[in-house]
Design an enzyme around this catalytic site. Structure first.
Site, PDB file in Angstrom:
ATOM      1  N   ALA A 185     -82.855 -23.474  33.435  1.00  0.00           N
ATOM      2  CA  ALA A 185     -83.551 -24.686  33.848  1.00  0.00           C
ATOM      3  C   ALA A 185     -84.859 -24.350  34.562  1.00  0.00           C
ATOM      4  CB  ALA A 185     -82.638 -25.500  34.762  1.00  0.00           C
ATOM      5  N   ASP A 223     -85.380 -25.128  26.557  1.00  0.00           N
ATOM      6  CA  ASP A 223     -84.366 -24.539  25.672  1.00  0.00           C
ATOM      7  C   ASP A 223     -84.768 -24.578  24.200  1.00  0.00           C
ATOM      8  OD1 ASP A 223     -82.748 -24.054  27.826  1.00  0.00           O
ATOM      9  OD2 ASP A 223     -81.098 -25.338  27.189  1.00  0.00           O
ATOM     10  N   ARG A 232     -65.814 -24.842  32.456  1.00  0.00           N
ATOM     11  CA  ARG A 232     -66.623 -25.324  33.571  1.00  0.00           C
ATOM     12  C   ARG A 232     -66.014 -26.609  34.103  1.00  0.00           C
ATOM     13  NH1 ARG A 232     -72.297 -23.341  32.849  1.00  0.00           N
ATOM     14  NH2 ARG A 232     -72.629 -24.707  34.619  1.00  0.00           N
ATOM     15  N   ARG A 244     -75.862 -31.259  37.917  1.00  0.00           N
ATOM     16  CA  ARG A 244     -76.984 -31.457  36.993  1.00  0.00           C
ATOM     17  C   ARG A 244     -77.403 -32.919  36.921  1.00  0.00           C
ATOM     18  NH1 ARG A 244     -77.394 -32.166  31.204  1.00  0.00           N
ATOM     19  NH2 ARG A 244     -79.140 -31.005  30.343  1.00  0.00           N
TER      20      ARG A 244
HETATM   21  C1  LIG Z   1     -75.476 -31.702  27.888  1.00  0.00           C
HETATM   22  C2  LIG Z   1     -75.965 -30.487  28.616  1.00  0.00           C
HETATM   23  C3  LIG Z   1     -75.393 -30.122  29.829  1.00  0.00           C
HETATM   24  C4  LIG Z   1     -75.836 -29.023  30.513  1.00  0.00           C
HETATM   25  N1  LIG Z   1     -75.244 -28.719  31.689  1.00  0.00           N
HETATM   26  C5  LIG Z   1     -75.641 -27.638  32.352  1.00  0.00           C
HETATM   27  C6  LIG Z   1     -75.008 -27.279  33.540  1.00  0.00           C
HETATM   28  O1  LIG Z   1     -74.117 -27.954  33.995  1.00  0.00           O
HETATM   29  N2  LIG Z   1     -75.442 -26.149  34.149  1.00  0.00           N
HETATM   30  C7  LIG Z   1     -76.464 -25.388  33.663  1.00  0.00           C
HETATM   31  O2  LIG Z   1     -76.818 -24.382  34.270  1.00  0.00           O
HETATM   32  N3  LIG Z   1     -77.104 -25.708  32.549  1.00  0.00           N
HETATM   33  C8  LIG Z   1     -76.704 -26.804  31.873  1.00  0.00           C
HETATM   34  N4  LIG Z   1     -77.304 -27.119  30.719  1.00  0.00           N
HETATM   35  C9  LIG Z   1     -78.439 -26.320  30.274  1.00  0.00           C
HETATM   36  C10 LIG Z   1     -79.678 -26.663  31.073  1.00  0.00           C
HETATM   37  O3  LIG Z   1     -79.680 -28.016  31.438  1.00  0.00           O
HETATM   38  C11 LIG Z   1     -80.888 -26.335  30.240  1.00  0.00           C
HETATM   39  O4  LIG Z   1     -80.849 -24.940  29.971  1.00  0.00           O
HETATM   40  C12 LIG Z   1     -82.196 -26.510  30.934  1.00  0.00           C
HETATM   41  O5  LIG Z   1     -82.176 -27.525  31.862  1.00  0.00           O
HETATM   42  C13 LIG Z   1     -83.298 -26.676  29.906  1.00  0.00           C
HETATM   43  O6  LIG Z   1     -83.578 -28.024  29.761  1.00  0.00           O
HETATM   44  P1  LIG Z   1     -84.414 -28.613  28.564  1.00  0.00           P
HETATM   45  O7  LIG Z   1     -85.179 -29.749  29.146  1.00  0.00           O
HETATM   46  O8  LIG Z   1     -85.187 -27.593  27.837  1.00  0.00           O
HETATM   47  O9  LIG Z   1     -83.324 -29.108  27.536  1.00  0.00           O
HETATM   48  P2  LIG Z   1     -82.140 -30.149  27.667  1.00  0.00           P
HETATM   49  O10 LIG Z   1     -81.655 -30.261  29.048  1.00  0.00           O
HETATM   50  O11 LIG Z   1     -81.185 -29.802  26.600  1.00  0.00           O
HETATM   51  O12 LIG Z   1     -82.827 -31.543  27.317  1.00  0.00           O
HETATM   52  C14 LIG Z   1     -83.205 -31.884  26.008  1.00  0.00           C
HETATM   53  C15 LIG Z   1     -83.346 -33.383  25.946  1.00  0.00           C
HETATM   54  O13 LIG Z   1     -83.933 -33.726  24.681  1.00  0.00           O
HETATM   55  C16 LIG Z   1     -83.264 -34.864  24.159  1.00  0.00           C
HETATM   56  N5  LIG Z   1     -83.456 -34.842  22.718  1.00  0.00           N
HETATM   57  C17 LIG Z   1     -82.972 -33.941  21.826  1.00  0.00           C
HETATM   58  N6  LIG Z   1     -83.407 -34.221  20.575  1.00  0.00           N
HETATM   59  C18 LIG Z   1     -84.193 -35.313  20.698  1.00  0.00           C
HETATM   60  C19 LIG Z   1     -84.931 -36.086  19.751  1.00  0.00           C
HETATM   61  N7  LIG Z   1     -84.948 -35.768  18.447  1.00  0.00           N
HETATM   62  N8  LIG Z   1     -85.639 -37.135  20.204  1.00  0.00           N
HETATM   63  C20 LIG Z   1     -85.644 -37.481  21.529  1.00  0.00           C
HETATM   64  N9  LIG Z   1     -84.942 -36.778  22.472  1.00  0.00           N
HETATM   65  C21 LIG Z   1     -84.233 -35.727  22.043  1.00  0.00           C
HETATM   66  C22 LIG Z   1     -81.817 -34.675  24.601  1.00  0.00           C
HETATM   67  O14 LIG Z   1     -81.098 -35.902  24.585  1.00  0.00           O
HETATM   68  C23 LIG Z   1     -82.016 -34.125  26.015  1.00  0.00           C
HETATM   69  O15 LIG Z   1     -82.092 -35.142  26.975  1.00  0.00           O
HETATM   70  C24 LIG Z   1     -76.888 -28.228  29.998  1.00  0.00           C
HETATM   71  C25 LIG Z   1     -77.496 -28.587  28.790  1.00  0.00           C
HETATM   72  C26 LIG Z   1     -77.031 -29.706  28.106  1.00  0.00           C
HETATM   73  C27 LIG Z   1     -77.697 -30.099  26.802  1.00  0.00           C
END
Ligand SMILES: Cc1cc2nc3c(=O)[nH]c(=O)nc-3n(C[C@H](O)[C@H](O)[C@H](O)COP(=O)(O)OP(=O)(O)OC[C@H]3O[C@@H](n4cnc5c(N)ncnc54)[C@H](O)[C@@H]3O)c2cc1C
Length: 426
Positions: free
Chosen positions: A320, A307, A187, A109
């Site tokens: 993702a 998410d 994991r 990731r």
């Molecule tokens: C720490 C972590 C590790 C993961 N590892 C895996 C993995 O190994 N394999 C897998 O399949 N899926 C993993 N997932 C899930 C996967 O990454 C997500 O389902 C997918 O990529 C959706 O991404 P997203 O951009 O919606 O959310 P996310 O990837 O959760 O990104 C949200 C971002 O918003 C930021 N954020 C949150 N609140 C605020 C705020 N108030 N102000 C500013 N920024 C903020 C966070 O710091 C983060 O960078 C992981 C998720 C997380 C949170």
């Protein structure tokens, strides 16, 4: 349709996960002013293996230079071998039948994220680190965020702030609570040094060939993948767990505990787990959230993406990918609507995306149950029954073309039915 204003649309995006980064890149491609706020102080992505299906693979490939950077770091096996918990070979699932659907990208990731992050910078996204959004607001004509006590205003906010989304509270008017899914996942991501030392596991560290093996047992599955010329290994062990609903990617996992989850399994499974260095293992409680009644704010200027809108069970293998599809679709809707019609774009985004996401979320439950609730006498007689369903409607899908195709009819249908709400039945 389209904007008559000389001023570019100003899009504020919250969260630099795959959802927020994709939205930012796609909005820049369309000439919008984009500011991306990330709460972390540096680019930091915890986690291990992450899978992108061909539906999001085509998004990566549309970004110049990105595929070339992803290829050397991603997993490239030509099939997944299924075995029973006592190590009887069941079947091999290959991906040849879906070659025409496009390319999949599976890898670490953090490493894949770094490639996307660099691409966002290349296309001119203004990424602001250490900017944790404290508050969201909107009026009829604008939307904004409060960051480090400063009010920043734009035309629209796309909130990709993850499973613990603050924006969700504003959109819904209440704070939704996670529920236990009844499962947790150990994991690990590790070098293969430990595997190489043991004759029973050394074959996994093959410099010539990436390998992917899944051992299945009642209520547990154990998937192991090797990559990067046999130097890296990732494994996930999904098991029953009713303990609590605290979701954390950083909760440490312990080798002995992981082995206790599969006491009667074949020795090779224990050997792989034992080869895991201390600190390389996390124990992630899988939580579940009911589909949200809506992803968009009352004045239609704030939209949840990724998410924040729709957490996925990992067994869908689409979390993702769907967050990336959200970003692409939101950008197309905003482009076609123009600056004067942002609320219409935001409603269209929700209507285009919601049914597809919901249908994909369902596959997370059906895939999980197919493995965990399997009758193993039946499985041994019908080994092909464990193969992952590969649905062309999920994977052979171009979300950008789709959004361009259906935008006008979606807007017309919403004008005809101003009270339209998504059907949330999972
Ligand atoms: C720490 C972590 C590790 C993961 N590892 C895996 C993995 O190994 N394999 C897998 O399949 N899926 C993993 N997932 C899930 C996967 O990454 C997500 O389902 C997918 O990529 C959706 O991404 P997203 O951009 O919606 O959310 P996310 O990837 O959760 O990104 C949200 C971002 O918003 C930021 N954020 C949150 N609140 C605020 C705020 N108030 N102000 C500013 N920024 C903020 C966070 O710091 C983060 O960078 C992981 C998720 C997380 C949170």
């Amino acid at each position: 349709m389209g904007s008559m204003s000389a001023e570019p649309l100003k899009v504020l995006i919250v969260g630099a996960g795959f959802g927020g980064l994709t939205a930012a890149i796609e909005c820049r491609k369309k000439g919008f002013d984009v500011i991306l706020f990330e709460g972390n102080k540096s680019r930091r992505q915890l986690g291990d293996i992450i899978s992108f299906g061909s539906n999001s693979g085509r998004i990566f490939r549309s970004w110049p230079g990105v595929e070339e950077k992803l290829d050397p770091i991603c997993h490239h096996s030509d099939g997944l071998d299924f075995r029973t918990y006592d190590d009887e070979f069941l079947c091999r699932q290959t991906w040849g039948a879906e070659a025409d659907w496009g390319k999949r990208f599976n890898g670490h990731r953090g490493e894949i994220h770094e490639v996307c992050w660099n691409h966002a910078i290349e296309v001119g996204v203004d990424i602001r680190l250490g900017c944790k959004v404290q508050e969201y607001f909107e009026t009829e004509t604008e939307a904004g965020v409060v960051v480090n006590d400063e009010r920043i205003v734009g035309d629209v906010v796309l909130a990709g702030d993850g499973v613990r989304s603050l924006a969700r509270t504003i959109v819904l008017g209440f704070e939704d609570k996670p529920k236990s899914s009844g499962y947790a996942v150990y994991r690990a991501w590790m070098p293969t040094d430990g595997l190489k030392k043991n004759p029973s596991t050394a074959w996994l560290a093959n410099p010539e060939k990436d390998l992917h093996v899944g051992w299945l047992g009642p209520d547990v599955h154990f998937l192991v993948a090797t990559l990067q010329k046999g130097t890296a290994c990732s494994w996930v062990l999904t098991h029953k767990d009713e303990a609590d609903v605290e979701e954390s990617w950083s909760a440490p996992g312990y080798v002995d505990e992981a082995i206790k989850a599969i006491p009667d399994w074949a020795p090779i499974c224990h050997d792989i787990i034992r080869a895991t260095p201390e600190g390389a293992l996390v124990d992630w409680k899988l939580v579940f959230r009911d589909p949200l009644p809506t992803w968009i704010s009352p004045k239609r200027r704030i939209a949840l993406i990724g998410d924040a809108a729709h957490p996925f069970l990992p067994t869908s293998i689409q979390g993702a990918s769907q967050s990336m599809e959200d970003g692409v679709t939101a950008a197309v809707c905003l482009e076609l609507a123009g600056k004067e019609n942002v609320p219409e774009a935001i409603r269209a985004y929700e209507k285009i995306r919601y049914p597809r996401v919901l249908a994909t979320q369902r596959t997370g439950v059906t895939n999980r149950d197919a493995w965990h609730k399997a009758d193993f006498d039946y499985v041994r007689k019908n080994p092909e029954s464990v193969k992952l369903p590969r649905m062309d409607w999920v994977l052979n899908f171009d979300c950008e073309t789709h959004a361009y195709d259906v935008y006008n009819e979606t807007v017309e249908s919403l004008r005809a039915d101003p009270n339209w709400k998504p059907d949330t039945t999972l």
